[in-house]
Design an enzyme around this catalytic site. Structure first.
Site, PDB file in Angstrom:
ATOM      1  N   GLY A 187      30.187  39.310  28.676  1.00 35.87           N
ATOM      2  CA  GLY A 187      31.389  39.817  29.341  1.00 35.87           C
ATOM      3  C   GLY A 187      32.483  38.769  29.397  1.00 35.87           C
ATOM      4  CB  ALA A 188      35.310  37.942  27.375  1.00 38.88           C
ATOM      5  N   GLY A 189      35.446  39.158  30.895  1.00 40.24           N
ATOM      6  CA  GLY A 189      36.421  39.520  31.929  1.00 40.24           C
ATOM      7  C   GLY A 189      36.751  38.270  32.733  1.00 40.24           C
ATOM      8  CD  GLU A 210      34.450  42.095  26.432  1.00 39.64           C
ATOM      9  OE1 GLU A 210      34.227  41.525  27.500  1.00 39.64           O
ATOM     10  OE2 GLU A 210      34.416  43.347  26.314  1.00 39.64           O
ATOM     11  CB  ALA A 276      30.064  37.994  33.899  1.00 39.74           C
ATOM     12  CB  VAL A 277      28.790  43.606  32.050  1.00 41.56           C
ATOM     13  CG1 VAL A 277      28.186  42.769  30.942  1.00 41.56           C
ATOM     14  CG2 VAL A 277      27.695  44.072  33.006  1.00 41.56           C
ATOM     15  NE  ARG A 279      31.911  42.269  42.548  1.00 41.32           N
ATOM     16  CZ  ARG A 279      30.841  41.644  43.056  1.00 41.32           C
ATOM     17  NH1 ARG A 279      30.147  40.802  42.320  1.00 41.32           N
ATOM     18  NH2 ARG A 279      30.467  41.869  44.295  1.00 41.32           N
ATOM     19  CG  ASP A 319      35.761  45.091  45.102  1.00 49.84           C
ATOM     20  OD1 ASP A 319      37.001  45.018  45.051  1.00 49.84           O
ATOM     21  OD2 ASP A 319      35.001  44.179  44.708  1.00 49.84           O
ATOM     22  CG  HIS A 451      65.548  20.101  36.959  1.00 47.86           C
ATOM     23  ND1 HIS A 451      64.936  20.588  35.812  1.00 47.86           N
ATOM     24  CD2 HIS A 451      65.793  18.786  36.738  1.00 47.86           C
ATOM     25  CE1 HIS A 451      64.831  19.599  34.945  1.00 47.86           C
ATOM     26  NE2 HIS A 451      65.351  18.497  35.471  1.00 47.86           N
TER      27      HIS A 451
HETATM   28  P1  FAD Z   1      33.158  42.625  49.626  1.00 51.23           P
HETATM   29  O1  FAD Z   1      33.845  41.321  49.586  1.00 51.23           O
HETATM   30  O2  FAD Z   1      32.099  42.890  48.612  1.00 51.23           O
HETATM   31  O3  FAD Z   1      32.561  42.767  51.093  1.00 51.23           O
HETATM   32  C1  FAD Z   1      31.788  43.851  51.490  1.00 51.23           C
HETATM   33  C2  FAD Z   1      30.969  43.450  52.704  1.00 51.23           C
HETATM   34  O4  FAD Z   1      30.353  44.619  53.228  1.00 51.23           O
HETATM   35  C3  FAD Z   1      29.848  42.466  52.396  1.00 51.23           C
HETATM   36  O5  FAD Z   1      29.853  41.422  53.329  1.00 51.23           O
HETATM   37  C4  FAD Z   1      28.586  43.316  52.545  1.00 51.23           C
HETATM   38  O6  FAD Z   1      27.465  42.573  53.001  1.00 51.23           O
HETATM   39  C5  FAD Z   1      29.020  44.315  53.606  1.00 51.23           C
HETATM   40  N1  FAD Z   1      28.251  45.551  53.593  1.00 51.23           N
HETATM   41  C6  FAD Z   1      27.965  46.358  52.538  1.00 51.23           C
HETATM   42  N2  FAD Z   1      27.259  47.439  52.938  1.00 51.23           N
HETATM   43  C7  FAD Z   1      27.098  47.312  54.261  1.00 51.23           C
HETATM   44  C8  FAD Z   1      26.457  48.107  55.252  1.00 51.23           C
HETATM   45  N3  FAD Z   1      25.863  49.257  54.939  1.00 51.23           N
HETATM   46  N4  FAD Z   1      26.445  47.659  56.523  1.00 51.23           N
HETATM   47  C9  FAD Z   1      27.053  46.495  56.855  1.00 51.23           C
HETATM   48  N5  FAD Z   1      27.682  45.716  55.977  1.00 51.23           N
HETATM   49  C10 FAD Z   1      27.718  46.118  54.698  1.00 51.23           C
HETATM   50  N6  FAD Z   1      39.082  38.661  43.571  1.00 51.23           N
HETATM   51  C11 FAD Z   1      40.294  38.112  43.654  1.00 51.23           C
HETATM   52  O7  FAD Z   1      41.234  38.772  44.127  1.00 51.23           O
HETATM   53  N7  FAD Z   1      40.537  36.824  43.242  1.00 51.23           N
HETATM   54  C12 FAD Z   1      39.560  36.058  42.707  1.00 51.23           C
HETATM   55  O8  FAD Z   1      39.795  34.902  42.347  1.00 51.23           O
HETATM   56  C13 FAD Z   1      38.256  36.607  42.601  1.00 51.23           C
HETATM   57  N8  FAD Z   1      37.245  35.872  42.094  1.00 51.23           N
HETATM   58  C14 FAD Z   1      35.982  36.403  42.057  1.00 51.23           C
HETATM   59  C15 FAD Z   1      34.953  35.622  41.556  1.00 51.23           C
HETATM   60  C16 FAD Z   1      33.661  36.120  41.522  1.00 51.23           C
HETATM   61  C17 FAD Z   1      32.541  35.253  40.984  1.00 51.23           C
HETATM   62  C18 FAD Z   1      33.392  37.424  42.028  1.00 51.23           C
HETATM   63  C19 FAD Z   1      31.986  37.968  42.041  1.00 51.23           C
HETATM   64  C20 FAD Z   1      34.411  38.217  42.525  1.00 51.23           C
HETATM   65  C21 FAD Z   1      35.718  37.712  42.539  1.00 51.23           C
HETATM   66  N9  FAD Z   1      36.794  38.475  43.014  1.00 51.23           N
HETATM   67  C22 FAD Z   1      38.048  37.941  43.064  1.00 51.23           C
HETATM   68  C23 FAD Z   1      36.607  39.862  43.496  1.00 51.23           C
HETATM   69  C24 FAD Z   1      36.551  39.899  45.020  1.00 51.23           C
HETATM   70  O9  FAD Z   1      35.506  39.078  45.469  1.00 51.23           O
HETATM   71  C25 FAD Z   1      36.375  41.324  45.485  1.00 51.23           C
HETATM   72  O10 FAD Z   1      37.399  42.133  44.946  1.00 51.23           O
HETATM   73  C26 FAD Z   1      36.444  41.401  47.004  1.00 51.23           C
HETATM   74  O11 FAD Z   1      35.458  40.594  47.603  1.00 51.23           O
HETATM   75  C27 FAD Z   1      36.277  42.846  47.480  1.00 51.23           C
HETATM   76  O12 FAD Z   1      36.418  42.866  48.844  1.00 51.23           O
HETATM   77  P2  FAD Z   1      35.748  43.990  49.736  1.00 51.23           P
HETATM   78  O13 FAD Z   1      36.074  43.637  51.142  1.00 51.23           O
HETATM   79  O14 FAD Z   1      36.120  45.328  49.233  1.00 51.23           O
HETATM   80  O15 FAD Z   1      34.166  43.845  49.500  1.00 51.23           O
HETATM   81  P1  AMP Z   2      35.292  42.789  34.077  1.00 48.88           P
HETATM   82  O1  AMP Z   2      34.951  44.224  34.354  1.00 48.88           O
HETATM   83  O2  AMP Z   2      36.759  42.503  33.981  1.00 48.88           O
HETATM   84  O3  AMP Z   2      34.556  41.826  34.975  1.00 48.88           O
HETATM   85  O4  AMP Z   2      34.741  42.481  32.603  1.00 48.88           O
HETATM   86  C1  AMP Z   2      33.424  42.725  32.177  1.00 48.88           C
HETATM   87  C2  AMP Z   2      33.434  42.728  30.642  1.00 48.88           C
HETATM   88  O5  AMP Z   2      32.091  42.854  30.157  1.00 48.88           O
HETATM   89  C3  AMP Z   2      34.214  43.905  30.059  1.00 48.88           C
HETATM   90  O6  AMP Z   2      35.231  43.395  29.238  1.00 48.88           O
HETATM   91  C4  AMP Z   2      33.167  44.688  29.254  1.00 48.88           C
HETATM   92  O7  AMP Z   2      33.692  45.194  28.047  1.00 48.88           O
HETATM   93  C5  AMP Z   2      32.105  43.623  28.950  1.00 48.88           C
HETATM   94  N1  AMP Z   2      30.763  44.196  28.660  1.00 48.88           N
HETATM   95  C6  AMP Z   2      30.146  45.219  29.309  1.00 48.88           C
HETATM   96  N2  AMP Z   2      28.903  45.468  28.778  1.00 48.88           N
HETATM   97  C7  AMP Z   2      28.722  44.562  27.753  1.00 48.88           C
HETATM   98  C8  AMP Z   2      27.651  44.281  26.807  1.00 48.88           C
HETATM   99  N3  AMP Z   2      26.476  44.967  26.792  1.00 48.88           N
HETATM  100  N4  AMP Z   2      27.827  43.286  25.890  1.00 48.88           N
HETATM  101  C9  AMP Z   2      28.985  42.563  25.892  1.00 48.88           C
HETATM  102  N5  AMP Z   2      30.014  42.780  26.762  1.00 48.88           N
HETATM  103  C10 AMP Z   2      29.909  43.753  27.685  1.00 48.88           C
END
Ligand code: FAD
Ligand code: AMP
Length: 472
Positions: A187-189, A210, A276-277, A279, A319, A451
Site C-alpha cells: 500500500g502506497a497511501g 501498490e 497498510a492498505v 482502514r 472515520d 521575505h
Molecule cells: P479514532 O481515532 O479511531 O478513535 C476512536 C475511539 O473510539 C478509539 O479510542 C476507540 O478505542 C474508541 N471506541 C471504539 N469503539 C468503542 C466502543 N464500542 N466503546 C467505547 N469506545 C470505543 N490523520 C490525520 O489527519 N493526519 C495524520 O497525520 C494522520 N496520520 C496517521 C498515521 C497513522 C499510522 C494512522 C493509523 C492514522 C493516521 N491518521 C492521520 C488518521 C487518523 O488517525 C484518523 O483519521 C483519526 O484518528 C480518526 O478519528 P476518530 O475520532 O474518528 O477515530
Molecule cells: P490508503 O487507503 O490511502 O491508506 O492507501 C492504501 C493503498 O493500498 C491503496 O492505494 C490501495 O490501492 C493499496 N492496496 C490495497 N490492497 C492492496 C494489495 N493487495 N496489494 C497492493 N496494494 C494494495
C-alpha cells in the site's frame, strides 16, 4: 430525566473534540472510550494520539534528523563522527509524546467538566448506552443525544495475515525494536509512504507494493510524479500495479508474491512486512444496526448532511462514517454536531478539507485537481512556482517540489492548491483560509508575504495564474 444531555462514544479526535464542544455549550456530557495502551492502562485520544498521527510524526521527525545528519549535514559544514541511532531511545521519546498528549485529553475533559468513562459502549436504545468497564462491570446510562465516534481499524487482507511479529499493521510498524534490513510495505497511501520513509531513513531497504497503476491516484498528477521521483531518489523502491497475492513466513523471513503488469508473478523476500492498505470502520460490539442505525455496504455508518444517523437523536462523526479518514475532518464534524445540538446553524465545508502526506518533502493539497476539473468541464488557469527558485528553500537546502495553484478561468476564484515541498503541511493552511473566504488568485497575489519565506512560493504561484511571476 436522562443521566446526560450527550454521551459521546469514542475519545479520538472526533469524539473528544465533540465532547469538549458540547460541554462548552452547557450540555452535561460524558465521553466513553475503551482504548488500553500496551501496559493495559486506559488512554484517551483514539488512533490519532495513540497509534496514528502523533507517534508517526514523532518517528518521522526523529528519522529525518538522522537522515539529515547522514546525508545533508556535510553540505552545511557540519562534521562529526560516530553517528548511530538508538532505536529504543527513539521509541521511548515517541512513547513519552503519546503519554503527555493522551494525558492532556484527560486534563481537557476535567477542565471542561466532561465525564470521562472507561469501557466499551453498546447501544441499547436510541437514548441508552450500556458500558462494560475493563473489570467487566456493566452499567447503563441514558442521554438525550448520542454521538458515535468509534473510528476505524486497519483493513486486514487475506493474502497477508498480520502475525504481529514479521507481518504487522501500522501499529506494529510504529514499534519495531530494530531496523529491519529488508522491509516490504503493501500500500502506497499516506500511511505506507510515511512508515516506509521512517524505516528507509534509518537504513532499511524498502520495497513498496501498490495495486493501483497510478502513484497517489487522488493527488494532482504533476505533484504525484514529482513526489514519486523524489521518494525513489531517497531509496524507496515503489512498484505500481503490483497486486500482492501471498505472504508466507519461513525461517524468520517473509516471502511476498505479487503480480506486476508486464513482468507477471514476482517475489520479494523481506525481514518485516507492513500491511497498510487502508482502514475500515470500527463498529464491532456497538450493536448499531440492532437499534436500527443504517450501515452501508462498506460498513460505514450512514448519516445525513448534519451527521445524524437513521435513528433520530443519534449522530456519527469521524472515520466511522467514511469520507476523508483524517483527524481534522472528524474534529470539525464533532464541532458542527455539538453546535447544532446547541441550536446553532453550523455547517462544515468538505471542499476545504486539507490533505497532507508527511513524506520529506511533504505533499499537501486542498480543493480539486486539474484532472477533476477537466472531468467536470470547468475551465481553469494554473500558476506553478518551483521551490528551486525560492531563496528560503535554497537557504534550507530543500529545493525540491513546487506550488501549483488552480483558479477558475472566468472568476479567478481558487479551485485547488497543490504543494510538494518543505513544510507543505503548514503552507497549505494559507490556501485553506483563502478558499474558505472564497478568495481568488488575485487576492493572494495582492497579499504581502514576508521575505524570505517558503510562503512566497504561494504568492508567486498566485501571480503565475496571470503569467506575472517575478522570480521564475
Ligand atoms: P479514532 O481515532 O479511531 O478513535 C476512536 C475511539 O473510539 C478509539 O479510542 C476507540 O478505542 C474508541 N471506541 C471504539 N469503539 C468503542 C466502543 N464500542 N466503546 C467505547 N469506545 C470505543 N490523520 C490525520 O489527519 N493526519 C495524520 O497525520 C494522520 N496520520 C496517521 C498515521 C497513522 C499510522 C494512522 C493509523 C492514522 C493516521 N491518521 C492521520 C488518521 C487518523 O488517525 C484518523 O483519521 C483519526 O484518528 C480518526 O478519528 P476518530 O475520532 O474518528 O477515530
Ligand atoms: P490508503 O487507503 O490511502 O491508506 O492507501 C492504501 C493503498 O493500498 C491503496 O492505494 C490501495 O490501492 C493499496 N492496496 C490495497 N490492497 C492492496 C494489495 N493487495 N496489494 C497492493 N496494494 C494494495
Amino acid at each position: 430525566m436522562a443521566d446526560y444531555n450527550v454521551i459521546v462514544i469514542g475519545a479520538g479526535p472526533a469524539g473528544y473534540v465533540a465532547a469538549i464542544r458540547c460541554a462548552q455549550l452547557g450540555m452535561k456530557t460524558a465521553c466513553v472510550d475503551k482504548w488500553l495502551n500496551p501496559s493495559g492502562k486506559p488512554s484517551l485520544g483514539g488512533t490519532c494520539l495513540n497509534v496514528g498521527c502523533i507517534p508517526s510524526k514523532a518517528l518521522l521527525d526523529s528519522s529525518h534528523h538522522y537522515y539529515f545528519l547522514q546525508k545533508q549535514a556535510a553540505e552545511h559544514g557540519i562534521k562529526f563522527g560516530g553517528l548511530s541511532i538508538d532505536i529504543a531511545a527513539m521509541l521511548a521519546r515517541k512513547n513519552r509524546i503519546v503519554k503527555t498528549l493522551t494525558k492532556g485529553i484527560g486534563s481537557l475533559f476535567k477542565q471542561n467538566k466532561v465525564a470521562s468513562l472507561e469501557g466499551a459502549a453498546r447501544l441499547t436504545g436510541n437514548q441508552a448506552v450500556e458500558i462494560t468497564a475493563h473489570n467487566g462491570n456493566k452499567q447503563t446510562l441514558t442521554a438525550d443525544k448520542i454521538i458515535i465516534a468509534t473510528g476505524s481499524i486497519p483493513t486486514p487482507i487475506p493474502v497477508a495475515t498480520i502475525d504481529n511479529k514479521l507481518i504487522v499493521d501500522s501499529t506494529g510498524a510504529l514499534a519495531f525494536d530494530s531496523v529491519p534490513k529488508r522491509l516490504g510495505v503493501i500500500g502506497a497511501g499516506a500511511i505506507g509512504l510515511e512508515l516506509g520513509s521512517v524505516w528507509s531513513r534509518l537504513g532499511s531497504q524498502v520495497t513498496i507494493l501498490e495495486a493501483l497503476p497510478d502513484f497517489l491516484a487522488t493527488a494532482d498528477r504533476k505533484i504525484a510524479t514529482a513526489a514519486q521521483r523524489e521518494l525513489k531518489k531517497q531509496g524507496l523502491d515503489i512498484h505500481l500495479g503490483a497486486s500482492v497475492t501471498s505472504a508466507t513466513v519461513t525461517n524468520n523471513e517473509v516471502t511476498v508474491s505479487y503480480q506486476e503488469p508486464k513482468k507477471g508473478e514476482q517475489q520479494r523476500v523481506v525481514d518485516k512486512l507492513i500491511v497498510a492498505v487502508g482502514r475500515k470502520p470500527n463498529t464491532a460490539g456497538l450493536e448499531a444496526a440492532e437499534i436500527g442505525i443504517q450501515i452501508n455496504d462498506r460498513g460505514f455508518i450512514q448519516v445525513d448532511e448534519h451527521r445524524q444517523t437513521s435513528v433520530p437523536g443519534i449522530y456519527a462523526i469521524g472515520d466511522v462514517i467514511g469520507g476523508p479518514m483524517l483527524a481534522h475532518k472528524g474534529s470539525e464534524e464533532g464541532v458542527m454536531v455539538a453546535e447544532r445540538l446547541a441550536g446553532q446553524k453550523s455547517e462544515m465545508s468538505y471542499e476545504t478539507v486539507p490533505w497532507v502526506i508527511y513524506t520529506h518533502p511533504e505533499i499537501a493539497w486542498v480543493g480539486r485537481t486539474e484532472e477533476q476539473l477537466q472531468a467536470a468541464g470547468i475551465e481553469y488557469k494554473v500558476g506553478q512556482f518551483p521551490f528551486v527558485a525560492s531563496g528560503r528553500a535554497r537557504a534550507h537546502g530543500d529545493t525540491s517540489g513546487m506550488v501549483r495553484l488552480i483558479a477558475d478561468a472566468k472568476t479567478d476564484s481558487l479551485l485547488g492548491v497543490h504543494i510538494f515541498g518543505h513544510s507543505a503541511s503548514e503552507l497549505i493552511a494559507e490556501a485553506v483560509v483563502a478558499m474558505e473566504f472564497q478568495g481568488s488568485a488575485e487576492d493572494l497575489a495582492r497579499t504581502i508575504h514576508a521575505h524570505p519565506t517558503l510562503s512566497e512560493a504561494m504568492h508567486e504561484a498566485a501571480l503565475g495564474v496571470d503569467g506575472r511571476m517575478i522570480h521564475a
